[in-house]
Design an enzyme around this catalytic site. Structure first.
Site, PDB file in Angstrom:
ATOM      1  N   ARG A 125       0.856  -1.191   0.000  1.00  0.00           N
ATOM      2  CA  ARG A 125       0.000   0.000   0.000  1.00  0.00           C
ATOM      3  C   ARG A 125       0.891   1.239   0.000  1.00  0.00           C
ATOM      4  O   ARG A 125       1.653   1.451   0.946  1.00  0.00           O
ATOM      5  CB  ARG A 125      -0.892   0.004   1.239  1.00  0.00           C
ATOM      6  CG  ARG A 125      -1.846   1.186   1.369  1.00  0.00           C
ATOM      7  CD  ARG A 125      -2.590   1.115   2.705  1.00  0.00           C
ATOM      8  NE  ARG A 125      -3.263  -0.155   2.891  1.00  0.00           N
ATOM      9  CZ  ARG A 125      -3.752  -0.580   4.053  1.00  0.00           C
ATOM     10  NH1 ARG A 125      -3.615   0.165   5.149  1.00  0.00           N
ATOM     11  NH2 ARG A 125      -4.348  -1.755   4.139  1.00  0.00           N
ATOM     12  N   ASP A 180      -3.523  -8.343   3.444  1.00  0.00           N
ATOM     13  CA  ASP A 180      -4.868  -8.586   3.968  1.00  0.00           C
ATOM     14  C   ASP A 180      -5.493  -9.676   3.112  1.00  0.00           C
ATOM     15  O   ASP A 180      -5.548  -9.540   1.874  1.00  0.00           O
ATOM     16  CB  ASP A 180      -5.723  -7.318   3.875  1.00  0.00           C
ATOM     17  CG  ASP A 180      -5.244  -6.209   4.792  1.00  0.00           C
ATOM     18  OD1 ASP A 180      -4.495  -6.498   5.734  1.00  0.00           O
ATOM     19  OD2 ASP A 180      -5.643  -5.048   4.571  1.00  0.00           O
TER      20      ASP A 180
END
Length: 269
Positions: free
Chosen positions: A106, A158
């Site tokens: 990210r 995730d």
């Protein structure tokens, strides 16, 4: 005629200078766009069987719009983390499951986007699904939003489990009705994953991996994911059943900001 010719040449010179001045910043910006270090890879190149549902490339997330820096729906990770996921996937496939990733590397600009959104207390568009029981003014204090994320270091992912064969599900349409992320599985937004007790990115204590209120099949699913990944060197964040970091991290102290795109990996092998 000579005066006219001189004036035309002067105008052309001025126009060329103006074009050069306006083009220079764009060229400089293109050249300065950060690239991924050589030890970052696309997960699909390491294991194409792992399902990818990159939520921050879509508007189906707690912000309600595509997040800055997500230019393609692509999972990028450090090579050791991606290889460990490949090993986990091989084990799970034999048991009739597949991994599905929601977010991987990210960029810092995405984290900055989260921070700006969290400070805008008037934007409550996705509250009914992602944080129905949490006052938005508490997102920083309660640890749901922070100015830095381990995801930006490249070894955090995730993810969830999907029972094979996968089943189709309806797409998300912005503006549609929202259901709390901790509602029963048949009431919350449909997801191809097994029932983990909450949806992904659910800002609620029910998302704590070992919350004692989560029992039965839901707890068994969480423990299957946890046991499989921890055996391979991943460490779970206790507050989020979906959040795992591969240890030791390749870049434990660096927060990268290259975009999520194949262009960021250009030249990698």
């Amino acid at each position: 005629m000579r005066r006219l010719s001189t004036a035309v040449r002067g105008l052309a010179t001025a126009l060329a200078a103006l074009l050069a001045a306006t083009a220079a910043p764009a060229t400089a910006q293109a050249k300065s766009e950060p690239k991924a270090p050589k030890d970052f890879v696309a997960l699909s190149g390491v294991d194409p069987t792992i399902i990818q549902e990159m939520r921050y490339f879509t508007p189906h997330n707690f912000v309600g719009e595509r997040i800055d820096g997500y230019r393609q729906p692509l999972c990028i990770l450090t090579r050791p983390a991606a290889q460990a996921l490949r090993t986990a996937q091989r084990k799970l496939l034999r048991q009739g499951y597949s991994l599905k990733v929601y977010d991987c590397y990210r960029p810092q600009r995405a984290v900055d986007h989260f921070v700006r959104w969290a400070k805008d207390l008037d934007d409550q568009a996705m509250k009914a699904e992602f944080y129905p029981n949490v006052d938005k003014s508490r997102l920083f204090a309660d640890g749901y939003i922070a100015e830095k994320s381990g995801h930006s270091r490249g070894s955090t992912v995730d993810l969830t489990l999907v029972k094979l064969p996968t089943r189709p599900t309806r797409p998300y349409h912005p503006g549609g009705p929202l259901t709390p992320c901790f509602a029963p599985e048949d009431e919350r937004f449909p997801d191809t994953s097994v029932d983990m007790g909450t949806g992904y990115d659910c800002f609620d204590t029910l998302s704590h991996t070992l919350d004692p209120r989560v029992q039965g099949e839901q707890r068994a699913n969480r423990l299957l994911l946890k046991g499989t990944l921890e055996d391979l060197g991943f460490v779970n964040l206790a507050e989020e059943w979906w959040h795992y970091t591969f240890k030791p991290e390749t870049h434990p102290d660096t927060y990268f900001d290259f975009p999520v795109s194949r262009g960021s990996l250009t030249g990698h092998r």
